[in-house]
Design an enzyme around this catalytic site. Structure first.
Site, PDB file in Angstrom:
ATOM      1  N   LYS A   4       0.858  -1.193   0.000  1.00  0.00           N
ATOM      2  CA  LYS A   4       0.000   0.000   0.000  1.00  0.00           C
ATOM      3  C   LYS A   4       0.894   1.242   0.000  1.00  0.00           C
ATOM      4  O   LYS A   4       1.940   1.263   0.668  1.00  0.00           O
ATOM      5  CB  LYS A   4      -0.874  -0.059   1.251  1.00  0.00           C
ATOM      6  CG  LYS A   4      -1.987   0.953   1.363  1.00  0.00           C
ATOM      7  CD  LYS A   4      -2.877   0.602   2.569  1.00  0.00           C
ATOM      8  CE  LYS A   4      -3.972   1.596   2.821  1.00  0.00           C
ATOM      9  NZ  LYS A   4      -4.846   1.212   3.960  1.00  0.00           N
ATOM     10  N   SER A  37      -9.913  -1.544   7.066  1.00  0.00           N
ATOM     11  CA  SER A  37      -9.395  -1.332   5.710  1.00  0.00           C
ATOM     12  C   SER A  37      -8.705  -2.487   5.026  1.00  0.00           C
ATOM     13  O   SER A  37      -8.440  -2.418   3.827  1.00  0.00           O
ATOM     14  CB  SER A  37      -8.435  -0.147   5.695  1.00  0.00           C
ATOM     15  OG  SER A  37      -9.156   1.022   5.535  1.00  0.00           O
ATOM     16  N   SER A  96      -9.738   0.956   2.846  1.00  0.00           N
ATOM     17  CA  SER A  96      -8.907   1.836   2.040  1.00  0.00           C
ATOM     18  C   SER A  96      -7.799   1.111   1.286  1.00  0.00           C
ATOM     19  O   SER A  96      -7.227   1.662   0.354  1.00  0.00           O
ATOM     20  CB  SER A  96      -8.280   2.917   2.920  1.00  0.00           C
ATOM     21  OG  SER A  96      -7.428   2.331   3.889  1.00  0.00           O
TER      22      SER A  96
HETATM   23  N1  GLN Z   1     -13.655   2.591   6.406  1.00  0.00           N
HETATM   24  C1  GLN Z   1     -12.932   3.158   7.503  1.00  0.00           C
HETATM   25  C2  GLN Z   1     -12.808   4.655   7.287  1.00  0.00           C
HETATM   26  O1  GLN Z   1     -13.397   5.136   6.364  1.00  0.00           O
HETATM   27  C3  GLN Z   1     -11.641   2.446   7.682  1.00  0.00           C
HETATM   28  C4  GLN Z   1     -10.403   3.084   7.204  1.00  0.00           C
HETATM   29  C5  GLN Z   1      -9.173   2.304   7.538  1.00  0.00           C
HETATM   30  O2  GLN Z   1      -9.220   1.248   8.177  1.00  0.00           O
HETATM   31  N2  GLN Z   1      -8.022   2.858   7.162  1.00  0.00           N
HETATM   32  O3  GLN Z   1     -12.163   5.357   8.026  1.00  0.00           O
END
Ligand code: GLN
Length: 487
Positions: free
Chosen positions: A73, A172, A148
């Site tokens: 990532k 995420s 994400s």
């Molecule tokens: N969906 C969550 C958010 O929008 C998770 C994001 C993450 O785990 N980086 O913040």
């Protein structure tokens, strides 16, 4: 069959037996990355990857990751490789050092081939908000792969690489894993060094990763865990060989689930698969029971997560001002305030700006008690309740998501005025720092969906053991090639 379509364990055996070379693997990986149709990649590292691969001619049985290509990532610091976290604010930023996990993988002989797209700065859950536009699902490109960690998930789902690094602050890695038919693991908070991971919300952030089997996930955990002097939030807890848990009978057998969450899943295929799995686990000696988790605490998950994560993000990302890193404004600014305002106006998308507004508002002196402190207190109540749950249950078992991957046109990362806990329940593991693993449970119209296991802090081994039992029951190991017909 191509060796790159196999699990890390299988590729490793092939390397040891000299059936394939690291160079052949990396060349195939590069070809596939060049043919990416899902918008999965940021900067690439092709030349260096080829050079490294050419230097590997012998792999020993104990060198599990040597010669294995992977992707990471783009919120991991990578020396000499542009790292943007899919945000315009970091356009052109080339770090001078490697994140500790990148460093560990390098030492183990794994080969970083490319960086992957994400929801900008890891904030989001759709994979639609990065500066390069939407990342789609390799099973159906009209659908999201989730975020994400969208690019990393897509890459492993379509066998560009056998594993990938992501990060997990709210879900995420574990949620996209469900939409991509993968194993997604988030270990205990503090288990793995976050040195060089761009912070989103440090009280929740965890190194996390995608693989195509439970065993690969356990092996990767073995490699990455451990205290790091460069990250004083890493724990001194003893490290162990997690793959050992996969070989013996799992002695922890008490599973709890929240019926209220299952009832909120309207997709009957997912619900039926979930309850069927419970029956099959009972046959193996597991004791599975409903646990009444108070609904007011479930309803608090989304606001608590948003207030805490956005507040921490607002504070952390104050350093993204166009002065030290990334984009440079036009030069018209007369004061440093104007300069920063221009950089941040240009550099951040509306999603990030919305989240900074939530964070700044919650941290304002006059609001702090009512918003930020109150969210922290509610977090404590949720975690206390979970710790009570873990007094009698070894695991929390739930569906990963309420549906298969949604259509891109139906997905949004805007603030949800009517949140439902079924969309946010995986965040429990971040609020309490628990290890949590998603893995494939079944298919609906050829689209995968998953099941999630959360365990007590530092009980990764038992989480993997239950994961292995579930994987054995479903037979859904390394399904990407099978279902997607990769040649
Ligand atoms: N969906 C969550 C958010 O929008 C998770 C994001 C993450 O785990 N980086 O913040």
């Amino acid at each position: 069959m191509n060796y790159l379509d196999l699990t890390v364990a299988e590729i490793h055996s092939a390397l040891v037996e000299k059936k394939v070379t690291a160079l052949e693997l990396v060349k195939t990986c590069i070809d596939r990355i060049k043919n990416d149709k899902n918008n999965s990649y940021e900067a690439t590292n092709f030349d260096e990857a080829l050079k490294l691969a050419s230097s590997i001619d012998d792999v020993q049985p104990n060198e599990f990751f040597k010669g294995i290509p992977y992707v990471a990532k783009d919120n991991y610091s990578t020396k000499d490789i542009e790292t943007t976290a899919s945000s315009n604010i970091l356009q052109g930023y080339v770090p001078t050092f490697d994140a500790e996990v990148i460093n560990k993988l390098k030492k183990a002989g794994a080969i970083l081939v490319a960086k992957t797209t994400l929801d900008e700065l890891a904030m989001g859950g759709t994979g639609l908000s990065g500066h390069k536009g939407p990342t789609s699902n390799p099973y159906d490109d009209t659908r999201i792969i989730g975020g994400s960690s969208c690019g990393s998930c897509a890459a492993v789902a379509k066998c560009d690489a056998p594993f990938a690094l992501g990060s997990d602050t709210g879900d995420s890695v574990r949620k996209p894993a469900g939409y991509g038919g993968l194993v997604g693991m988030k270990p205990t908070w503090g288990r793995i060094s976050r040195f060089g991971l761009f912070p989103f919300a440090p009280s929740l952030d965890t190194i996390a990763y995608f693989t195509r089997s439970v065993k690969d996930s356990a092996m990767l955990t073995n490699l990455l865990v451990g205290h790091d002097d460069k990250d004083m939030s890493t724990s001194l807890h003893k490290t162990e060989d997690f793959s050992e848990y996969l070989k013996k009978d799992n002695e922890k057998k008490n599973i709890g689930y929240f019926k209220s969450v299952i009832d909120a899943v309207k997709d009957q295929t997912i619900v039926n698969h979930f309850y069927h799995m419970i029956e099959l686990l009972k046959k193996q000696g597991y004791v599975v029971k409903n646990y009444e988790f108070p609904s007011d605490l479930l309803n608090a998950l989304y606001p608590v997560y948003m207030v805490i994560s956005c507040s921490e993000a607002t504070s952390n990302d104050a350093n993204l001002d166009g002065i030290k890193f990334g984009i440079k404004p036009s030069g018209k600014a007369k004061t440093w305030e104007e300069y920063m305002m221009e950089a941040r106006t240009k550099g951040f998308s509306p999603l990030i700006k919305r989240r900074f507004v939530i964070g700044s508002f919650s941290l304002l002196a006059e609001n702090q008690e009512e918003l930020f402190r109150r969210a922290q207190k509610a977090r404590r109540l949720i975690v206390d309740q979970m710790n009570k749950f873990f007094e009698t249950n070894d695991y929390l078992l739930l569906p990963v998501a309420k549906s298969v991957a949604p259509l891109i046109k139906d997905s949004s990362d805007r603030w949800n005025p009517n949140p439902n806990f079924v969309d946010n329940h995986l965040g429990i593991a971040n609020l309490g720092g628990y290890p949590s693993l998603s893995l494939p449970l079944g298919y609906e119209d050829k689209l995968p969906f998953g099941i999630n296991i959360t365990g007590r802090q530092f009980e990764e081994g038992h989480v993997f053991a239950l994961g292995q039992d579930i994987e054995n029951i479903t037979g859904l190991k390394n399904t990407s090639t099978l279902k997607r017909g990769i040649k």
